[in-house]
Design a protein around this motif. Structure first.
Motif, mmCIF file in Angstrom:
data_model
loop_
_atom_site.group_PDB
_atom_site.id
_atom_site.type_symbol
_atom_site.label_atom_id
_atom_site.label_comp_id
_atom_site.label_asym_id
_atom_site.label_seq_id
_atom_site.Cartn_x
_atom_site.Cartn_y
_atom_site.Cartn_z
ATOM 1 N N GLU A 103 -21.078 4.991 5.159
ATOM 2 C CA GLU A 103 -20.431 3.678 5.076
ATOM 3 C C GLU A 103 -20.370 3.192 3.630
ATOM 4 O O GLU A 103 -19.392 2.564 3.212
ATOM 5 C CB GLU A 103 -21.181 2.672 5.952
ATOM 6 N N TYR A 104 -21.424 3.475 2.859
ATOM 7 C CA TYR A 104 -21.396 3.126 1.441
ATOM 8 C C TYR A 104 -20.249 3.842 0.725
ATOM 9 O O TYR A 104 -19.546 3.257 -0.109
ATOM 10 C CB TYR A 104 -22.726 3.482 0.777
ATOM 11 N N ILE A 105 -20.087 5.134 1.047
ATOM 12 C CA ILE A 105 -18.990 5.908 0.433
ATOM 13 C C ILE A 105 -17.639 5.296 0.804
ATOM 14 O O ILE A 105 -16.746 5.137 -0.028
ATOM 15 C CB ILE A 105 -19.074 7.376 0.881
ATOM 16 N N GLU A 106 -17.519 4.924 2.083
ATOM 17 C CA GLU A 106 -16.269 4.327 2.547
ATOM 18 C C GLU A 106 -15.993 2.989 1.854
ATOM 19 O O GLU A 106 -14.850 2.691 1.472
ATOM 20 C CB GLU A 106 -16.325 4.137 4.066
ATOM 21 N N ASP A 107 -17.051 2.208 1.647
ATOM 22 C CA ASP A 107 -16.885 0.923 0.940
ATOM 23 C C ASP A 107 -16.426 1.141 -0.497
ATOM 24 O O ASP A 107 -15.566 0.403 -1.012
ATOM 25 C CB ASP A 107 -18.204 0.142 0.956
ATOM 26 N N GLU A 108 -16.999 2.145 -1.161
ATOM 27 C CA GLU A 108 -16.606 2.411 -2.544
ATOM 28 C C GLU A 108 -15.162 2.911 -2.630
ATOM 29 O O GLU A 108 -14.432 2.579 -3.577
ATOM 30 C CB GLU A 108 -17.558 3.440 -3.171
ATOM 31 N N ILE A 109 -14.747 3.679 -1.631
ATOM 32 C CA ILE A 109 -13.345 4.135 -1.594
ATOM 33 C C ILE A 109 -12.421 2.932 -1.445
ATOM 34 O O ILE A 109 -11.393 2.820 -2.130
ATOM 35 C CB ILE A 109 -13.134 5.149 -0.448
ATOM 36 N N ASN A 110 -12.787 2.007 -0.551
ATOM 37 C CA ASN A 110 -11.980 0.783 -0.383
ATOM 38 C C ASN A 110 -11.956 -0.040 -1.662
ATOM 39 O O ASN A 110 -10.925 -0.630 -2.022
ATOM 40 C CB ASN A 110 -12.539 -0.053 0.772
ATOM 41 N N ARG A 111 -13.091 -0.086 -2.355
ATOM 42 C CA ARG A 111 -13.150 -0.851 -3.599
ATOM 43 C C ARG A 111 -12.242 -0.224 -4.663
ATOM 44 O O ARG A 111 -11.553 -0.927 -5.408
ATOM 45 C CB ARG A 111 -14.591 -0.916 -4.109
ATOM 46 N N LYS B 272 -18.338 9.966 12.680
ATOM 47 C CA LYS B 272 -18.278 10.225 14.125
ATOM 48 C C LYS B 272 -19.191 11.378 14.532
ATOM 49 O O LYS B 272 -19.692 11.413 15.661
ATOM 50 C CB LYS B 272 -16.846 10.523 14.537
ATOM 51 N N LYS B 273 -19.399 12.331 13.613
ATOM 52 C CA LYS B 273 -20.192 13.518 13.961
ATOM 53 C C LYS B 273 -21.674 13.361 13.635
ATOM 54 O O LYS B 273 -22.497 14.122 14.128
ATOM 55 C CB LYS B 273 -19.632 14.737 13.217
ATOM 56 N N ILE B 274 -22.013 12.393 12.779
ATOM 57 C CA ILE B 274 -23.404 12.224 12.360
ATOM 58 C C ILE B 274 -24.129 11.315 13.347
ATOM 59 O O ILE B 274 -23.587 10.308 13.813
ATOM 60 C CB ILE B 274 -23.462 11.623 10.931
ATOM 61 N N GLU B 275 -25.362 11.679 13.664
ATOM 62 C CA GLU B 275 -26.181 10.866 14.571
ATOM 63 C C GLU B 275 -27.309 10.146 13.846
ATOM 64 O O GLU B 275 -27.869 9.191 14.375
ATOM 65 C CB GLU B 275 -26.764 11.750 15.680
ATOM 66 N N ASN B 276 -27.644 10.604 12.646
ATOM 67 C CA ASN B 276 -28.730 9.980 11.893
ATOM 68 C C ASN B 276 -28.262 8.633 11.339
ATOM 69 O O ASN B 276 -27.289 8.576 10.574
ATOM 70 C CB ASN B 276 -29.156 10.907 10.749
ATOM 71 N N PRO B 277 -28.927 7.521 11.677
ATOM 72 C CA PRO B 277 -28.484 6.196 11.189
ATOM 73 C C PRO B 277 -28.491 6.084 9.669
ATOM 74 O O PRO B 277 -27.603 5.446 9.086
ATOM 75 C CB PRO B 277 -29.500 5.235 11.816
ATOM 76 N N ALA B 278 -29.471 6.691 9.014
ATOM 77 C CA ALA B 278 -29.527 6.608 7.554
ATOM 78 C C ALA B 278 -28.334 7.314 6.924
ATOM 79 O O ALA B 278 -27.746 6.825 5.941
ATOM 80 C CB ALA B 278 -30.832 7.222 7.051
ATOM 81 N N THR B 279 -27.963 8.467 7.488
ATOM 82 C CA THR B 279 -26.809 9.200 6.956
ATOM 83 C C THR B 279 -25.512 8.439 7.227
ATOM 84 O O THR B 279 -24.605 8.422 6.397
ATOM 85 C CB THR B 279 -26.741 10.600 7.587
ATOM 86 N N ILE B 280 -25.439 7.805 8.389
ATOM 87 C CA ILE B 280 -24.253 6.990 8.707
ATOM 88 C C ILE B 280 -24.122 5.844 7.714
ATOM 89 O O ILE B 280 -23.018 5.517 7.252
ATOM 90 C CB ILE B 280 -24.353 6.453 10.152
ATOM 91 N N GLU B 281 -25.258 5.248 7.349
ATOM 92 C CA GLU B 281 -25.227 4.147 6.378
ATOM 93 C C GLU B 281 -24.739 4.637 5.013
ATOM 94 O O GLU B 281 -23.954 3.951 4.344
ATOM 95 C CB GLU B 281 -26.619 3.539 6.253
ATOM 96 N N LEU C 102 -8.138 9.808 -2.622
ATOM 97 C CA LEU C 102 -8.942 8.761 -1.994
ATOM 98 C C LEU C 102 -8.674 8.676 -0.495
ATOM 99 O O LEU C 102 -9.586 8.459 0.305
ATOM 100 C CB LEU C 102 -8.654 7.407 -2.650
ATOM 101 N N GLY C 103 -7.403 8.841 -0.110
ATOM 102 C CA GLY C 103 -7.072 8.839 1.315
ATOM 103 C C GLY C 103 -7.731 9.995 2.042
ATOM 104 O O GLY C 103 -8.237 9.839 3.171
ATOM 105 N N ILE C 104 -7.734 11.178 1.398
ATOM 106 C CA ILE C 104 -8.390 12.343 2.015
ATOM 107 C C ILE C 104 -9.887 12.093 2.136
ATOM 108 O O ILE C 104 -10.511 12.400 3.173
ATOM 109 C CB ILE C 104 -8.105 13.601 1.178
ATOM 110 N N MET C 105 -10.490 11.518 1.081
ATOM 111 C CA MET C 105 -11.927 11.227 1.116
ATOM 112 C C MET C 105 -12.264 10.217 2.214
ATOM 113 O O MET C 105 -13.278 10.354 2.914
ATOM 114 C CB MET C 105 -12.368 10.702 -0.256
ATOM 115 N N LYS C 106 -11.415 9.210 2.362
ATOM 116 C CA LYS C 106 -11.679 8.200 3.388
ATOM 117 C C LYS C 106 -11.568 8.790 4.790
ATOM 118 O O LYS C 106 -12.399 8.510 5.669
ATOM 119 C CB LYS C 106 -10.704 7.040 3.219
ATOM 120 N N GLY C 107 -10.536 9.625 4.993
ATOM 121 C CA GLY C 107 -10.398 10.259 6.303
ATOM 122 C C GLY C 107 -11.563 11.189 6.612
ATOM 123 O O GLY C 107 -12.076 11.213 7.742
ATOM 124 N N SER C 108 -12.004 11.947 5.600
ATOM 125 C CA SER C 108 -13.146 12.848 5.810
ATOM 126 C C SER C 108 -14.422 12.066 6.102
ATOM 127 O O SER C 108 -15.231 12.467 6.949
ATOM 128 C CB SER C 108 -13.338 13.722 4.567
#
Length: 202
Positions: free
Chosen positions: A107-115, A95-104, A83-89
């Motif tokens: 963020e969903y993936i990051e929220d699920e990792i935190n959950r 930081k590398k993505i510019e598409n707002p939809a992809t960034i969102e 989970l730590g590796i997934m969160k760091g990735s």
């Protein structure tokens, strides 16, 4: 032989009869007393046996809980590593993505990792007996401290603290954990519903 040769006459006076009555009473009292002592002794033995069995069962249960806690800590460690590796990735991808939809989506993936991390923490708290430190807690200050973190993590959500000034006696870390869990659920629900200008009121 068919004639009476002698007659033996024995006169028992009242003192002898009274002694016989006392002796009979003593025998009855002795029997009742020994019977009562036997029943009482048997009751004590049964009570001690039940208490001993209960102590043995509690000891076995404590040993099982200790083993479960050790197993849970091992499993949690093995799960948290990926989970730590997934969160760091995910953070690097954002930081590398510019598409707002992809960034969102990231963020969903990051929220699920935190959950998932929170679920693991809750599971560890369930199998371990926490040591509570009771102290006076300023509820308003505790909530304000938590909201500062959430306002930075979820800038699109408005967090409103409508709790007045009051104090309570309890364990501050446990209280903060409860509030964090509630806010995580609320923020996740608001995001998943896609509400415009969302607000979470405490």
């Amino acid at each position: 032989l068919d004639q009476i040769k002698a007659i033996l006459y024995l006169k028992i006076g009242p003192p002898i009869l009274q002694n016989i009555r006392y002796f009979k009473q003593f025998i009855f009292i002795y029997i009742y007393f020994t019977t009562f002592l036997s029943i009482a002794f048997a009751g004590v033995i049964i009570f001690l046996f039940i208490q001993y069995s209960r102590i043995i069962d509690e000891q076995n249960q404590k040993e099982r809980l200790i083993q479960m806690g050790q197993l849970a800590a091992t499993v949690a460690h093995e799960i948290r590593n990926p989970l730590g590796i997934m969160k760091g990735s995910t953070s690097l991808l954002k930081k590398k993505i510019e598409n707002p939809a992809t960034i969102e989506l990231a963020e969903y993936i990051e929220d699920e990792i935190n959950r998932l991390n929170n679920l693991i923490s809750q599971f560890l708290q369930f199998v371990r007996v926490p040591k509570l430190e009771l102290q006076e807690i300023n509820i308003e200050d505790a909530i304000a401290e938590i909201l500062q973190k959430y306002q930075e993590q979820y800038p699109e959500i408005g967090f409103i603290n409508s709790v007045g000034k009051f104090e309570a006696v309890g364990d501050k870390n446990s209280l903060i954990q409860v509030l964090v869990n509630i806010l995580n659920n609320a923020a996740h629900a608001v995001r998943s519903e896609g509400i415009k200008n969302p607000e979470i009121i405490i």
